[in-house]
Design an enzyme around this catalytic site. Sequence first.
Site, PDB file in Angstrom:
ATOM      1  N   THR A  42      64.417  31.847  49.990  1.00 42.24           N
ATOM      2  CA  THR A  42      63.326  32.805  50.169  1.00 42.24           C
ATOM      3  C   THR A  42      62.001  32.255  49.681  1.00 42.24           C
ATOM      4  O   THR A  42      60.945  32.573  50.232  1.00 42.24           O
ATOM      5  CB  THR A  42      63.667  34.107  49.419  1.00 42.24           C
ATOM      6  OG1 THR A  42      64.776  34.710  50.072  1.00 42.24           O
ATOM      7  CG2 THR A  42      62.503  35.065  49.381  1.00 42.24           C
ATOM      8  N   TYR A  56      63.374  39.113  56.276  1.00 40.75           N
ATOM      9  CA  TYR A  56      62.504  37.970  56.567  1.00 40.75           C
ATOM     10  C   TYR A  56      63.394  36.778  56.923  1.00 40.75           C
ATOM     11  O   TYR A  56      64.622  36.849  56.874  1.00 40.75           O
ATOM     12  CB  TYR A  56      61.634  37.637  55.346  1.00 40.75           C
ATOM     13  CG  TYR A  56      62.440  37.480  54.092  1.00 40.75           C
ATOM     14  CD1 TYR A  56      62.617  38.552  53.208  1.00 40.75           C
ATOM     15  CD2 TYR A  56      63.094  36.288  53.796  1.00 40.75           C
ATOM     16  CE1 TYR A  56      63.398  38.424  52.082  1.00 40.75           C
ATOM     17  CE2 TYR A  56      63.885  36.153  52.663  1.00 40.75           C
ATOM     18  CZ  TYR A  56      64.035  37.232  51.815  1.00 40.75           C
ATOM     19  OH  TYR A  56      64.822  37.118  50.714  1.00 40.75           O
ATOM     20  N   THR A 122      68.165  32.245  46.308  1.00 39.71           N
ATOM     21  CA  THR A 122      68.672  32.895  45.095  1.00 39.71           C
ATOM     22  C   THR A 122      70.136  33.285  45.215  1.00 39.71           C
ATOM     23  O   THR A 122      70.791  33.514  44.211  1.00 39.71           O
ATOM     24  CB  THR A 122      67.851  34.161  44.780  1.00 39.71           C
ATOM     25  OG1 THR A 122      67.973  35.083  45.875  1.00 39.71           O
ATOM     26  CG2 THR A 122      66.401  33.806  44.525  1.00 39.71           C
ATOM     27  N   ASP A 123      70.664  33.367  46.439  1.00 42.23           N
ATOM     28  CA  ASP A 123      72.036  33.876  46.584  1.00 42.23           C
ATOM     29  C   ASP A 123      73.066  33.005  45.874  1.00 42.23           C
ATOM     30  O   ASP A 123      74.017  33.531  45.301  1.00 42.23           O
ATOM     31  CB  ASP A 123      72.402  33.996  48.071  1.00 42.23           C
ATOM     32  CG  ASP A 123      71.673  35.154  48.736  1.00 42.23           C
ATOM     33  OD1 ASP A 123      71.812  35.322  49.954  1.00 42.23           O
ATOM     34  OD2 ASP A 123      70.958  35.882  48.010  1.00 42.23           O
ATOM     35  N   LYS A 195      72.882  36.452  39.191  1.00 44.38           N
ATOM     36  CA  LYS A 195      72.010  37.354  39.975  1.00 44.38           C
ATOM     37  C   LYS A 195      72.579  38.758  39.855  1.00 44.38           C
ATOM     38  O   LYS A 195      73.736  38.999  40.205  1.00 44.38           O
ATOM     39  CB  LYS A 195      71.946  36.884  41.426  1.00 44.38           C
ATOM     40  CG  LYS A 195      70.942  37.666  42.281  1.00 44.38           C
ATOM     41  CD  LYS A 195      70.814  37.059  43.673  1.00 44.38           C
ATOM     42  CE  LYS A 195      69.774  37.801  44.518  1.00 44.38           C
ATOM     43  NZ  LYS A 195      69.649  37.204  45.896  1.00 44.38           N
ATOM     44  N   GLU A 316      96.110  40.020  29.432  1.00 45.29           N
ATOM     45  CA  GLU A 316      96.727  40.872  30.460  1.00 45.29           C
ATOM     46  C   GLU A 316      97.866  40.173  31.203  1.00 45.29           C
ATOM     47  O   GLU A 316      98.494  40.731  32.091  1.00 45.29           O
ATOM     48  CB  GLU A 316      95.660  41.286  31.482  1.00 45.29           C
ATOM     49  CG  GLU A 316      94.699  42.337  30.972  1.00 45.29           C
ATOM     50  CD  GLU A 316      95.375  43.688  30.746  1.00 45.29           C
ATOM     51  OE1 GLU A 316      94.865  44.480  29.946  1.00 45.29           O
ATOM     52  OE2 GLU A 316      96.454  43.914  31.345  1.00 45.29           O
TER      53      GLU A 316
HETATM   54  N1  DGL Z   1      69.361  33.977  52.234  1.00 45.54           N
HETATM   55  C1  DGL Z   1      69.101  34.088  50.818  1.00 45.54           C
HETATM   56  C2  DGL Z   1      69.139  32.693  50.166  1.00 45.54           C
HETATM   57  O1  DGL Z   1      68.660  31.746  50.794  1.00 45.54           O
HETATM   58  C3  DGL Z   1      67.765  34.697  50.560  1.00 45.54           C
HETATM   59  C4  DGL Z   1      67.649  35.121  49.138  1.00 45.54           C
HETATM   60  C5  DGL Z   1      66.650  34.312  48.368  1.00 45.54           C
HETATM   61  O2  DGL Z   1      66.510  33.068  48.504  1.00 45.54           O
HETATM   62  O3  DGL Z   1      66.031  34.937  47.508  1.00 45.54           O
HETATM   63  O4  DGL Z   1      69.627  32.593  49.032  1.00 45.54           O
END
Ligand code: DGL
Length: 359
Positions: A42, A56, A122-123, A195, A316
């Site tokens: 992103t 986006y 971020t993913d 995250k 467990e």
């Molecule tokens: N498709 C997600 C990624 O590339 C978008 C999220 C992001 O980068 O914040 O991780």
Amino acid sequence: MHQPTRRLMLALCASMVLTGAHAQSVAPAPLPRVIILATGGTIAGTGASSTTTVGYTAATVGVQSLIKAVPELAKVAQVSGEQVFQIASENMSNEHWLTLAKRVNVLLARADVDGIVITHGTDTLEETAYFLDLVVKSRKPVVLVGAMRPSTALSADGPINLYNSVLLAASPEAVGKGVLVAMNDQIQAARDITKTNTSTLDAFRTPELGMLGYIQGSKPFFYRQSTRKHTVDTEFDIAGLNALPMVEIVYGYANVGPVAVDAFVAAGAKGIIHAGVGDGSLAAKVLPALKAARQKGAIVVRASRVGQGILARNGEANDDELDFVAADTLNPQKARILLMLALTRTSNSKDIQRMFYTY
Ligand code: DGL
């Protein structure tokens, strides 16, 4: 001219000459050299309008444009960029990680490189960060950075995140701290960051164990650091690796059955991460499949879907009897990374358990 005055004037002239000479002989030290490795995400994304913060397109803006958009970078480091990949990070793979890690190690071995920033979606940012935390062979700073808003959005967070990341990678305080993540004015450790929100600016947190510090007024402030081994202190070396062992994750939930475990084992998985409910509890319908997996040679790691806390060995389930491994505080996606690297060194479950208590 009165004698004292003459001496004063001579002293004044001499001091001006010396100061001038001194000033010429002590030029300001050159700024640290930071290389930005861009992978997409992103931070490199674009939306249809300035108010588009979801829906986006990620990974469309090149590294040179990212650098050009933040001229302030030149005040904190000598910056150059490489476009290593241009992908949305849900598509990050083991092969991408090996390519990226090898490039990082080559660059950090150069005397003229002081630090590296990696721009990333971020993913899966937390996963790439942890993988690098285990395989980078340098004490020089490596800082991962992303953005929760695309570059075209109102109050996009990418530019300030990038600026903060470069100044962190250029700072002596970041040396030897392991791989770091700098977002939202915070400094966090690769091992424990995760995250926690699908879209808000404060999505990245280190719940309970805590972030390492802040970046404020163009300065990093550290208040803690990780107690776990990383980078030059790990036993993992990816220099000669072209692939990583197949390790998959099965999710625990009410009414879960053995299908996923059996399918992964049939597909050749060398390790299974069980993301169990609670403290890693094993449903009666899944346990036989996990036992069979272990008997076929796969390493089984008990992790938890909960997100925080210690996954207790022999809590467990009787791990001693089952010859399973407990994930300690690693979430399932990070337990997978450690198990993949562990399997490049050993298939001994006791040795692997040691690694989960070390890294
Ligand atoms: N498709 C997600 C990624 O590339 C978008 C999220 C992001 O980068 O914040 O991780």
